[in-house]
Design a protein around this motif. Structure first.
Motif, short mmCIF file in Angstrom:
data_model
loop_
_atom_site.label_atom_id
_atom_site.label_comp_id
_atom_site.label_asym_id
_atom_site.label_seq_id
_atom_site.Cartn_x
_atom_site.Cartn_y
_atom_site.Cartn_z
N LYS A 1 -21.40 -20.04 25.62
CA LYS A 1 -21.39 -20.09 27.09
C LYS A 1 -20.60 -18.94 27.71
CE LYS A 1 -22.35 -24.85 28.25
NZ LYS A 1 -21.77 -26.09 28.73
N THR B 1 -19.73 -15.68 29.00
CA THR B 1 -20.57 -14.54 29.32
C THR B 1 -19.88 -13.24 28.95
OG1 THR B 1 -19.76 -14.87 31.55
CG2 THR B 1 -22.03 -15.50 31.11
N ASP C 1 -15.65 -17.91 33.43
CA ASP C 1 -16.30 -16.82 34.15
C ASP C 1 -15.61 -16.65 35.50
OD1 ASP C 1 -18.00 -14.90 35.01
OD2 ASP C 1 -19.84 -16.04 34.67
N HIS D 1 -19.28 -16.52 38.33
CA HIS D 1 -20.31 -17.37 37.75
C HIS D 1 -21.61 -17.27 38.53
CE1 HIS D 1 -21.79 -20.59 35.29
NE2 HIS D 1 -22.02 -21.37 36.34
N GLU D 2 -22.70 -17.03 37.82
CA GLU D 2 -24.03 -16.88 38.42
C GLU D 2 -24.06 -15.83 39.52
OE1 GLU D 2 -24.68 -20.92 39.55
OE2 GLU D 2 -25.62 -21.45 37.64
N THR E 1 -18.20 -17.44 41.86
CA THR E 1 -17.61 -18.73 41.51
C THR E 1 -16.67 -18.57 40.32
OG1 THR E 1 -19.53 -19.94 42.31
CG2 THR E 1 -18.14 -21.06 40.69
N ALA F 1 -15.43 -20.25 37.19
CA ALA F 1 -15.85 -21.34 36.31
C ALA F 1 -14.78 -21.60 35.27
CB ALA F 1 -17.17 -21.00 35.64
#
Lengths: 469, 379
Positions: A204, A206, A406, A409-410, A414, A416
């Motif tokens: 998970k 990244t 992260d 995030h995305e 964000t 995370a």
């Protein structure tokens, strides 16, 4: 302490220092200070640091301690802080013999601070550092307003436990292990390094965040919306926690060591009969079995005594683990050497994991308990499970392990986070409120993945509302 | 190791760190209490308590939130006094109140401890008796002392240092020197006090409560807790406040304070009876009430006999003519009739007639503020 007792105490300190040194304790220069109870409670509320910054939570702690003192519910006998010279505060209300015990106890603490490797990187001039921190915060209050500083401190203190005492900058880290074949465990490390090169990282993640286990530091480095002064405040809080952290993770070892030694040092003093009785009374109060939570004095004391006995030579030859473990030579020459070596290397986790035995678990009546309905019930007495549960409780100083997964995030900015679930679930109300605080620092959405009732769940807060999925 | 040590005993009397942060904590507690007044004020344990009683007020906002494990889920390590066996009960949820240590399992929120008097102070800071008429003040002799002048003789404890220094500077200036030398006897000034009379406005509060059969437990509770706070407020703020307690069903009678707060009755409701009785008492004892500020407060469920409504309105109007403010609180529930005294009173539209609807306990605080709130308070 009556005025005429002070020279007597001073004389006793000299004697204790002499005996302590002869027995191998090595403390930095000691500064003993006799204080009225009110001051001792103030200092207690501030983690022992008279120069610490101002915050209402310390006022709350002070209020609680003072109330408990006023109603004779509990009493602090001594306070010692990890500095060089080492400051120890003795309670004015203590009798002469009580303070003698405290002095002996404190000498062992000071020795522990100086020699235990977990303290190796703590600042010994922390009193001055904290005084500077307090001054900086007062300046920020003046510039940015008391309310903003207080809010920032509220948020920072909420995650003060989420730091990584083992974090090292790239440059500080030891070089590539493979270039140091002299290390006896190189094979183990090498294997590990190979695995991570082959992409054995958790899927998970990244990108690698070196500060992953240090939320405060990650905020300082990655929170784009924090102003410089705010980052400064968070760094200061982090520095404080780095200083306090070893005291949290070596509570049992440190108190055990100090209790072991106050008993032995006091035996070397010439006590009157009355003094002996009073000493025994206080000593037994210190090591009395508690109601429910662990008594670190008692557990630590028995551990050190047991280890010493195990490594002591007996009539049949050297004691210790030679026979059982198939070692040719004992690890330590004798029991004393063993405990002196262990006070350098161990924290609570390692001490208990390595040295807690079936007999000790029984003798100390250690157990695991859980909540069943509205009752708290003893659920486990099997010694290995108790030991493992205990070690788990003490891991990371009791703070849940959370890592930064992260910082964008995305692609939405964000933050995370993930709780490294080890079978223990988080307190949800505290989790939600703490996320609010983190969000107030990050200013964008903050989310944390954890496990609730056995299922993976993510809690998030975007500043307006909290939700989970 | 050289035995390098020192032992000292310093003067710590100026070390006020803990006290200062305790003050800040205290202020935050008060702030939290102020925000939750509506809930706290209506708590049963407080209503009948005396002022010294310490009450515990749960305050969530003052909890120090952390990421932490939930002790109620999963196992925790502990230590007993010997021989603990699996299945042994260590404690129960309810019995785990003592100590208040934050790290104890089960202690879920922070509880502030304050006395009822302290709570009252916070509540009363926002209340007053409105429309008090200054003309009717009674003077109370020698209420206290006030430092109002300066003299050359007096008690040392009343030495006025600033004026003394000024005199010394002036004297030095008169003799041509800019810097004053020693302070001479003639420079010394003392603050001198006078006995003062204070004007106090007198007020009569008529507490009226419906004790008819339709007043259920909740209705009575609301009325009683409102009046308890009212009485407490008046006694703490106004020296010359007289209280009259009237209970009524179809007939009204004057009762003692104790009876007022403890006794219940039964029967139908005629509110006109109590308003008439109030008028009679005012007329008898205070000569139509010209010399005193009159504040009638009435609590009812509004379920007045329809035939009595007109009479009740007329009587209320008469009472309003002599009153500074008439507070009417109606305890309502979903089963209340649609047309009650409340709607009739509202139609009257008299600004001195204040009404409050009470649906739940928290509305008690709203009623207090509606009747007695200082001007400018959000109603």
């Amino acid at each position: 302490m009556k005025k005429e007792e002070i020279p007597l105490l001073e004389e006793a300190i000299g004697r204790i220092a002499e005996v302590a040194a002869r027995m191998g304790l090595d403390a930095p220069p000691m500064r003993f200070e006799i204080c009225p109870p009110d001051i001792v409670y103030t200092l207690g509320a501030y983690g022992g640091m008279p120069t610490r910054f101002a915050h209402w939570s310390f006022g709350k702690a002070y209020n609680r301690m003072k109330t408990q003192y006023d109603f004779a519910l509990s009493r602090i006998y001594e306070l010692v802080i990890n500095t060089d010279p080492c400051y120890a505060y003795l309670l004015d209300q203590n009798s002469l013999i009580q303070n003698k015990l405290v002095v002996a106890h404190v000498y062992a603490h000071a020795d522990f601070f100086k020699h235990n490797l977990h303290y190796a990187r703590t600042r010994r001039d922390m009193l001055e550092t904290m005084s500077r921190t307090a001054a900086v915060l007062r300046d920020y209050e003046f510039i940015h307003g008391k309310e903003r500083v207080e809010k920032l401190l509220d948020a920072g203190l909420a995650i003060q436990g989420q730091i990584d005492p083992w974090f090292r900058e790239e440059a500080e880290r030891p070089g590539n292990i493979e270039e140091q074949p002299s290390c006896p465990y190189a094979d183990l490390w090498g294997e590990d390094a190979t695995r991570s090169r082959e992409g054995g990282d958790p899927p998970k993640k990244t990108k690698e965040i070196p500060e992953a286990r240090d939320l405060l530091l990650a905020l300082v480095r990655y929170a784009r919306h924090l102003e410089d002064w705010e980052k400064d405040v968070l760094s200061l809080l982090r520095d404080e926690m780095l200083y306090f952290r070893p005291q949290i993770t070596t509570k049992i070892a440190n108190e055990g060591w100090a209790t072991y030694w106050h008993q032995r040092l006091l035996r070397e003093l010439d006590l009157t009969e009355a003094e002996t009785v009073e000493y025994s009374l206080l000593n037994s109060r210190i090591v009395q079995p508690p109601g429910m939570s662990l008594n670190p004095y008692l557990v630590g004391l028995r551990l050190f005594e047991d280890i010493e006995r195990r490594y002591d030579r007996t009539e049949d030859g050297p004691g210790g683990r030679t026979a059982a473990d198939g070692e040719d030579e004992p690890l330590f020459a004798d029991g004393r050497e063993a405990i002196f070596a262990l006070r350098e290397t161990e924290n609570d986790c390692s001490l208990l994991r390595n040295f807690l035995t079936k007999e000790l678990v029984e003798e100390l009546d250690l157990y695991l308990y859980a909540k069943m309905g509205d009752k708290w019930v003893v659920t486990e007495k099997e010694w290995e499970k108790v030991r493992d549960g205990l070690v788990l409780d003490l891991t990371d100083g009791g703070f849940p392990a959370v890592e930064v997964v992260d910082v964008d995030h995305e692609g939405k900015g964000t933050l995370a986070l993930r709780h490294l679930y080890d079978g223990r679930e988080l307190h949800l109300r505290h989790l939600e409120k703490t996320l609010d605080q983190v969000q107030s620092l990050w200013r964008r959405t903050v989310q944390l993945e954890t496990v609730v009732d056995g299922r993976t769940k993510t809690f998030a807060c975007d500043g307006n509302r909290s939700y989970s999925f | 190791m050289d035995s390098d040590y020192t032992l000292s005993r310093e003067d710590w009397s100026l070390h006020r760190k803990g006290i200062l942060d305790q003050e800040r904590h205290r202020a935050k507690v008060e702030e939290a209490i102020r925000k939750n007044l509506a809930d706290i004020v209506s708590q049963e344990s407080i209503i009948m308590a005396d002022g010294q009683k310490v009450i515990k007020v749960p305050i969530r906002s003052l909890e120090e939130y952390r990421l932490r494990f939930d002790p109620a889920k999963g196992q925790n390590a502990g230590q007993g006094q010997g021989g603990s066996q699996p299945g042994a009960v260590l404690g129960r949820e309810a019995s785990r109140g003592g100590g208040g240590a934050g790290d104890e399992p089960g202690s879920d929120y922070y509880e502030a401890e304050i006395t009822v008097d302290e709570l009252a102070e916070i509540l009363f800071a926002e209340l007053e008796l409105p429309n008090l008429d200054d003309l009717n003040r009674r003077r109370i002799p020698a209420e206290g002392v006030d430092f109002r002048s300066v003299g050359k003789v007096g008690l040392t404890s009343n030495l006025d240092k600033k004026r003394t220094l000024l005199e010394a500077i002036k004297r030095a200036a008169r003799h041509g020197g800019a810097v004053p030398g020693a302070i001479a006897r003639e420079d010394v000034r003392f603050r001198v006090w006078e006995e003062v009379e204070r004007a106090q406005t007198a007020a009569l509060v008529v507490a009226m409560m419906d004790t008819s059969g339709s007043m259920g437990d909740f209705e009575k509770y609301v009325a009683r807790s409102f009046f308890t706070w009212l009485v407490r407020f008046l006694r703490s703020r106004y020296r010359s406040v007289e209280l009259v307690f009237l209970a009524h069903s179809t007939e009204a009678k004057e009762v003692s304070e104790e009876e007022f707060f403890t006794k219940g009755e039964s029967g139908g409701t005629k509110c006109s009876s109590v308003y008439r009785l109030a008028m009679e008492i005012v007329a008898q004892r205070y000569g139509r009430g010209l010399g005193i500020n009159i504040y009638p407060f009435h609590f009812s469920d509004g379920d007045n006999l329809a035939s009595d409504n007109q009479r009740a309105l007329e009587a209320a109007r008469e009472l309003l003519d002599v009153a500074r403010l008439f507070g009417y609180g109606e305890v309502r529930s979903d089963s209340s009739p649609r047309h009650t005294l409340l709607s009739l009173f509202r139609e009257m539209g008299d600004p001195r007639l204040k009404t409050a609807e009470i649906w739940e306990k928290a509305d008690i605080h709203r009623a207090l503020r509606a009747f007695l709130g200082k001007e400018g308070l959000p109603r």
